[in-house]
Design an enzyme around this catalytic site. Structure first.
Site, PDB file in Angstrom:
ATOM      1  CB  ALA A 130      -0.941   0.095   1.122  1.00 27.10           C
ATOM      2  CG  ASP A 131       3.552   2.443   3.186  1.00 23.40           C
ATOM      3  OD1 ASP A 131       3.291   3.980   3.312  1.00 23.40           O
ATOM      4  OD2 ASP A 131       3.716   1.695   3.902  1.00 23.40           O
ATOM      5  CE1 TYR A 132       8.705   1.181  -1.038  1.00 22.71           C
ATOM      6  CE2 TYR A 132       8.030  -1.170  -0.316  1.00 22.71           C
ATOM      7  CZ  TYR A 132       8.614  -0.148  -0.441  1.00 22.71           C
ATOM      8  OH  TYR A 132       9.670  -0.381   0.267  1.00 22.71           O
TER       9      TYR A 132
ATOM     10  CB  ALA B 202       5.526   5.666  -3.393  1.00 26.10           C
TER      11      ALA B 202
END
Length: 403
Positions: free
Chosen positions: A167-169, A172
């Site tokens: 989810a972070d990537y 990003a």
């Protein structure tokens, strides 16, 4: 040669992963990204000891940036940031809703300094709703977005997380594209805008086309999980795990021939792509049982000869020696004074005229204080005063982090 974003300055006040990776992509493409940190530094700096004060996780999220460590709670520190805003094209943060405004760095305050700036706020859940002010980390977003449900164990039904912070990537990548688009629009119109995105938004958008098509047609919803609970696309052979996928009719025929099961080509359960989707559990069960009869190198040759997409499942150490990875120089090694030899992936997007490059490793905390303040017109005596008053902070006794 200069990168595609040469001449663009980005103020990066984001911490952890999603925001910093987004701005690192811009830095790889030539932007001057100034990472603004508190005197303690981004929390990512403190997760492991690493080498010479730099851990691998922070290093891999913050290359090609400059570091300014400043106390934003002080009047002098806030004044420094305001001067930087006047020189910047984009301002990026991932504060929870309302915090930037309380700091004096909300959109209205920032735009009063530079009218055409691209103001970017990344949140966990958005600015409204019952979860808006809650902290959000990757596993929480995996749970909220449906991803953990998609990954559930086929035998027990227990939801499972993807073992990487996907989810972070995903956020990003979404943010980097959105920032670039907003900069392009600003270049054409002379006007800035506010780009808002959340991790939850990004993840649901990412998952929807493949994992939730059954929810697309309103009034005719079907269970998106139909056909998902069979064996996944990792198959055991006699000596190692592989993957193979057959979506088109030709690919399905190819896998049947490779497995010496030509009679399955005309089997009415698997005749068309729709048939194979409806009977996905049975199809994968049959495929799995057949693949277990072969050694990996032999069946992979047969699958490739029949134009079936397939590959061995590599360990992370095997990845380092893989011919495809090595031939394309996906992983590069750098000699650095501060951290010794460092390995990291190159920028994924390769430009033939404005190359994206790794120019420097991630900076130690406050490494560029003096240079950045000097660019803003601060004299040596001013910088010494700011250091003495602990408005700016340097990580002591560390060599240059440049590659």
């Amino acid at each position: 040669m200069p990168g595609a974003l040469d001449g663009v300055r980005v103020l990066d006040l984001a911490t952890m992963v999603a925001g910093p990776v987004a701005t690192m992509i811009l830095a790889d493409q030539g932007a001057d990204v100034i990472k603004v940190e508190s005197p303690r530094g981004d929390l990512m700096r403190h997760f492991s000891r690493g080498r010479n004060g730099m851990n691998a996780a922070f290093l891999s999220c913050n290359r090609n940036k400059r570091s300014l460590a400043v106390d934003l709670k002080s009047a002098d520190g806030l004044e420094i940031i305001k001067k930087l805003i006047a020189t910047a094209h984009a301002f990026v943060h991932n504060f929870r809703p309302g915090i930037a405004e309380r700091m004096g760095l909300g959109e209205e305050a920032v735009r009063a300094i530079r009218r055409d700036i691209v103001y970017v706020s990344i949140t966990g859940y958005g600015t409204k709703g019952p979860y808006a002010n809650q902290r959000a980390y990757d596993p929480v977003i995996q749970a909220m977005s449906g991803l953990a449900d998609i990954q559930r164990d086929r035998d027990t039904g227990r939801p499972r997380m993807v073992r990487t912070i996907i989810a972070d990537y995903t956020t990003a990548l979404t943010a980097a594209q959105a920032i670039t688009a907003a900069l392009f629009a600003s270049e054409r119109s002379g006007q800035g805008q506010h780009v808002q995105l959340s991790m939850l938004d990004s993840m649901i958008s990412y998952l929807w086309p493949e994992a939730m098509p059954g929810l697309t047609f309103v009034g005719a919803e079907t269970d998106p999980s139909d056909g998902e609970v069979g064996p996944d696309l990792v198959f055991a052979t006699q000596d190692r795990y592989i993957t193979a996928a057959a979506l088109s009719d030709d690919e399905w025929a190819g896998i049947c021939r490779a497995l010496n099961r030509q009679e399955l080509i005309e089997d009415p359960r698997f005749k068309t792509a729709r048939d194979r989707s409806i009977n996905a559990v049975e199809r994968r069960t049959i495929t799995s049982a057949e693949l277990e009869k072969w050694r990996a190198d032999e069946i992979l040759r047969r699958l490739l000869a029949n134009d079936v997409p397939c590959a061995p499942v590599l360990s992370r150490f095997e990845l380092l020696q893989d011919d495809q990875v090595r031939e394309n120089h996906i992983l590069e090694e750098f000699e650095t004074k501060a951290f010794g030899k460092v390995r990291m992936p190159r920028a994924a997007a390769q430009f033939d005229r404005t190359p994206a490059t790794v120019r420097a490793m991630a900076p130690v905390l406050g490494a560029d204080n003096a240079a950045i303040l000097g660019e803003l017109g601060y004299e040596a005596a001013d910088i010494a005063r700011l250091e003495g008053n602990r408005v700016v902070h340097n990580q002591p006794n560390k060599e240059s982090a440049d590659g």
